[in-house]
Design a protein around this motif. Structure first.
Motif, PDB file in Angstrom:
ATOM      1  N   ASP A  35       0.806  -1.218   0.000  1.00  0.00           N
ATOM      2  CA  ASP A  35       0.000   0.000   0.000  1.00  0.00           C
ATOM      3  C   ASP A  35       0.838   1.267   0.000  1.00  0.00           C
ATOM      4  O   ASP A  35       0.302   2.363  -0.172  1.00  0.00           O
ATOM      5  CB  ASP A  35      -0.919   0.024   1.222  1.00  0.00           C
ATOM      6  CG  ASP A  35      -1.937  -1.095   1.180  1.00  0.00           C
ATOM      7  OD1 ASP A  35      -2.413  -1.427   0.079  1.00  0.00           O
ATOM      8  OD2 ASP A  35      -2.250  -1.644   2.250  1.00  0.00           O
ATOM      9  N   ASP A  36       2.133   1.145   0.218  1.00  0.00           N
ATOM     10  CA  ASP A  36       3.047   2.289   0.275  1.00  0.00           C
ATOM     11  C   ASP A  36       4.432   1.783  -0.098  1.00  0.00           C
ATOM     12  O   ASP A  36       5.243   1.465   0.766  1.00  0.00           O
ATOM     13  CB  ASP A  36       3.034   2.902   1.677  1.00  0.00           C
ATOM     14  CG  ASP A  36       3.928   4.130   1.782  1.00  0.00           C
ATOM     15  OD1 ASP A  36       4.163   4.790   0.755  1.00  0.00           O
ATOM     16  OD2 ASP A  36       4.389   4.427   2.904  1.00  0.00           O
ATOM     17  N   THR A  49       4.049   2.426  -5.704  1.00  0.00           N
ATOM     18  CA  THR A  49       2.788   1.928  -5.163  1.00  0.00           C
ATOM     19  C   THR A  49       1.774   1.595  -6.262  1.00  0.00           C
ATOM     20  O   THR A  49       1.190   0.498  -6.236  1.00  0.00           O
ATOM     21  CB  THR A  49       2.189   2.934  -4.172  1.00  0.00           C
ATOM     22  OG1 THR A  49       3.173   3.237  -3.175  1.00  0.00           O
ATOM     23  CG2 THR A  49       0.952   2.379  -3.498  1.00  0.00           C
ATOM     24  N   GLN A  53      -0.181  -2.123  -6.838  1.00  0.00           N
ATOM     25  CA  GLN A  53      -1.590  -2.245  -6.491  1.00  0.00           C
ATOM     26  C   GLN A  53      -2.482  -2.687  -7.644  1.00  0.00           C
ATOM     27  O   GLN A  53      -3.632  -3.010  -7.427  1.00  0.00           O
ATOM     28  CB  GLN A  53      -2.115  -0.916  -5.945  1.00  0.00           C
ATOM     29  CG  GLN A  53      -1.520  -0.567  -4.616  1.00  0.00           C
ATOM     30  CD  GLN A  53      -2.033   0.757  -4.091  1.00  0.00           C
ATOM     31  OE1 GLN A  53      -2.474   1.602  -4.840  1.00  0.00           O
ATOM     32  NE2 GLN A  53      -1.955   0.925  -2.793  1.00  0.00           N
TER      33      GLN A  53
END
Length: 72
Positions: A35-36, A49, A53
């Motif tokens: 997520d980061d 990121t 994702q």
């Protein structure tokens, strides 16, 4: 200046160099989740990121490489 997509890297002009932010390896290491996700490539820090994702992982990176130097 138009970005030349035929070359993987280009030289930065003075204005671009003045606007660069420096990060330590420790700061980059704090961004090591799906997520980061940040990574170091050839001395530059990238926020990867979005690539992590999308579910198809457009970059050949595994989770253990996140937050690290992944230069070849």
């Amino acid at each position: 200046m138009k970005h030349d997509t035929s070359r993987p890297h280009r030289r930065l002009n003075v204005r671009e160099m003045e606007n660069l932010k420096c990060f330590t390896a420790e700061e980059v290491a704090q961004h090591a989740s799906m997520d980061d996700a940040w990574a170091i490539v050839d001395g530059f820090v990238y926020d990867i990121t979005p690539c992590m994702q999308n579910g198809r992982h457009t970059l050949p990176i595994v989770s253990r490489d996140l937050g690290r130097d992944i230069s070849f």
